[in-house]
Design a protein around this motif. Structure first.
Motif, PDB file in Angstrom:
ATOM      1  N   UNK A  21       0.822  -1.207   0.000  1.00  0.00           N
ATOM      2  CA  UNK A  21       0.000   0.000   0.000  1.00  0.00           C
ATOM      3  C   UNK A  21       0.856   1.257   0.000  1.00  0.00           C
ATOM      4  N   UNK A  22       1.965   1.219   0.720  1.00  0.00           N
ATOM      5  CA  UNK A  22       2.878   2.367   0.716  1.00  0.00           C
ATOM      6  C   UNK A  22       3.445   2.578  -0.687  1.00  0.00           C
ATOM      7  N   UNK A  23       3.791   1.515  -1.362  1.00  0.00           N
ATOM      8  CA  UNK A  23       4.293   1.610  -2.745  1.00  0.00           C
ATOM      9  C   UNK A  23       3.215   2.195  -3.652  1.00  0.00           C
ATOM     10  N   UNK A  24       1.985   1.716  -3.502  1.00  0.00           N
ATOM     11  CA  UNK A  24       0.873   2.239  -4.294  1.00  0.00           C
ATOM     12  C   UNK A  24       0.671   3.732  -3.999  1.00  0.00           C
ATOM     13  N   UNK A  25       0.751   4.107  -2.731  1.00  0.00           N
ATOM     14  CA  UNK A  25       0.623   5.510  -2.353  1.00  0.00           C
ATOM     15  C   UNK A  25       1.729   6.361  -2.939  1.00  0.00           C
ATOM     16  N   UNK A  26       2.959   5.857  -2.900  1.00  0.00           N
ATOM     17  CA  UNK A  26       4.080   6.584  -3.495  1.00  0.00           C
ATOM     18  C   UNK A  26       3.866   6.786  -4.993  1.00  0.00           C
ATOM     19  N   UNK A  27       3.397   5.752  -5.662  1.00  0.00           N
ATOM     20  CA  UNK A  27       3.164   5.839  -7.110  1.00  0.00           C
ATOM     21  C   UNK A  27       2.085   6.883  -7.419  1.00  0.00           C
ATOM     22  N   UNK A  28       0.993   6.845  -6.679  1.00  0.00           N
ATOM     23  CA  UNK A  28      -0.084   7.815  -6.890  1.00  0.00           C
ATOM     24  C   UNK A  28       0.375   9.235  -6.569  1.00  0.00           C
ATOM     25  N   UNK A  29       1.150   9.385  -5.507  1.00  0.00           N
ATOM     26  CA  UNK A  29       1.649  10.704  -5.117  1.00  0.00           C
ATOM     27  C   UNK A  29       2.606  11.253  -6.168  1.00  0.00           C
ATOM     28  N   UNK A  30       3.500  10.412  -6.676  1.00  0.00           N
ATOM     29  CA  UNK A  30       4.441  10.859  -7.708  1.00  0.00           C
ATOM     30  C   UNK A  30       3.692  11.249  -8.978  1.00  0.00           C
ATOM     31  N   UNK A  31       2.673  10.487  -9.338  1.00  0.00           N
ATOM     32  CA  UNK A  31       1.860  10.823 -10.515  1.00  0.00           C
ATOM     33  C   UNK A  31       1.141  12.158 -10.308  1.00  0.00           C
ATOM     34  N   UNK A  32       0.711  12.405  -9.087  1.00  0.00           N
ATOM     35  CA  UNK A  32       0.057  13.680  -8.781  1.00  0.00           C
ATOM     36  C   UNK A  32       1.029  14.844  -8.992  1.00  0.00           C
ATOM     37  N   UNK A  33       2.229  14.731  -8.440  1.00  0.00           N
ATOM     38  CA  UNK A  33       3.231  15.799  -8.595  1.00  0.00           C
ATOM     39  C   UNK A  33       3.581  15.974 -10.071  1.00  0.00           C
ATOM     40  N   UNK A  34       3.714  14.879 -10.801  1.00  0.00           N
ATOM     41  CA  UNK A  34       4.008  14.960 -12.228  1.00  0.00           C
ATOM     42  C   UNK A  34       2.914  15.741 -12.955  1.00  0.00           C
ATOM     43  N   UNK A  35       1.673  15.444 -12.660  1.00  0.00           N
ATOM     44  CA  UNK A  35       0.557  16.130 -13.318  1.00  0.00           C
ATOM     45  C   UNK A  35       0.567  17.624 -13.017  1.00  0.00           C
ATOM     46  N   UNK A 102      -0.629  17.243   0.170  1.00  0.00           N
ATOM     47  CA  UNK A 102      -1.428  16.332  -0.648  1.00  0.00           C
ATOM     48  C   UNK A 102      -0.700  15.010  -0.841  1.00  0.00           C
ATOM     49  N   UNK A 103       0.600  15.084  -1.068  1.00  0.00           N
ATOM     50  CA  UNK A 103       1.412  13.867  -1.219  1.00  0.00           C
ATOM     51  C   UNK A 103       1.319  13.019   0.044  1.00  0.00           C
ATOM     52  N   UNK A 104       1.468  13.638   1.201  1.00  0.00           N
ATOM     53  CA  UNK A 104       1.356  12.907   2.472  1.00  0.00           C
ATOM     54  C   UNK A 104      -0.017  12.268   2.615  1.00  0.00           C
ATOM     55  N   UNK A 105      -1.061  13.019   2.266  1.00  0.00           N
ATOM     56  CA  UNK A 105      -2.425  12.502   2.393  1.00  0.00           C
ATOM     57  C   UNK A 105      -2.664  11.314   1.457  1.00  0.00           C
ATOM     58  N   UNK A 106      -2.137  11.382   0.251  1.00  0.00           N
ATOM     59  CA  UNK A 106      -2.299  10.280  -0.709  1.00  0.00           C
ATOM     60  C   UNK A 106      -1.654   9.006  -0.176  1.00  0.00           C
ATOM     61  N   UNK A 107      -0.438   9.119   0.309  1.00  0.00           N
ATOM     62  CA  UNK A 107       0.272   7.942   0.842  1.00  0.00           C
ATOM     63  C   UNK A 107      -0.429   7.417   2.082  1.00  0.00           C
ATOM     64  N   UNK A 108      -0.794   8.318   2.993  1.00  0.00           N
ATOM     65  CA  UNK A 108      -1.462   7.904   4.234  1.00  0.00           C
ATOM     66  C   UNK A 108      -2.775   7.188   3.951  1.00  0.00           C
TER      67      UNK A 108
END
Length: 117
Positions: A21-35, A102-108
């Motif tokens: 789940x942490x990996x999934x959160x990191x991936x979603x957070x990185x995609x958010x920053x990229x966007x 937002x990145x923290x919230x996505x991962x959490x």
């Protein structure tokens, strides 16, 4: 009246699920920053914008966003360049800083989902 319950703790499985789940959160957070950063990338022919990628190192539990052109760093650092409206230098640094909450919230959120099971 006495109530009894038996609990079997499978710590290894819980840790695997939390890590995934942490990996999934990191991936979603990185995609958010990229966007967010793609909306600020200086744009001429969109080559720089298209070169952006989000990546995750699952072993180290780290994520990154990068742009891969010969001029990506120069465009990022050169504050005197003129850009179209909404496009700017520091196109990655700004979003990383501004989107930290937002990145923290996505991962959490992803880790919480794993813990709820």
């Amino acid at each position: 009246m006495t109530a009894r319950a038996r609990l079997t703790w499978n710590g290894a499985a819980a840790l695997r699920g939390t890590r995934a789940s942490a990996v999934r959160g990191l991936r979603l957070a990185a995609e958010h920053v990229l966007e967010v950063s793609r909306r600020r990338v200086p744009i001429e022919e969109a080559t720089l914008e298209r070169s952006g990628v989000a990546s995750v190192d699952e072993e180290a539990l780290t994520a990154g966003v990068s742009y891969d052109t010969k001029y990506a760093v120069r465009q990022h650092e050169e504050l005197d360049y003129q850009h179209d409206a909404g496009r700017t230098a520091k196109y990655l640094e700004g979003p990383v800083t501004e989107e930290a909450g937002t990145v923290e919230a996505i991962i959490a959120a992803q880790v919480r989902r794993a813990l709820r099971g």
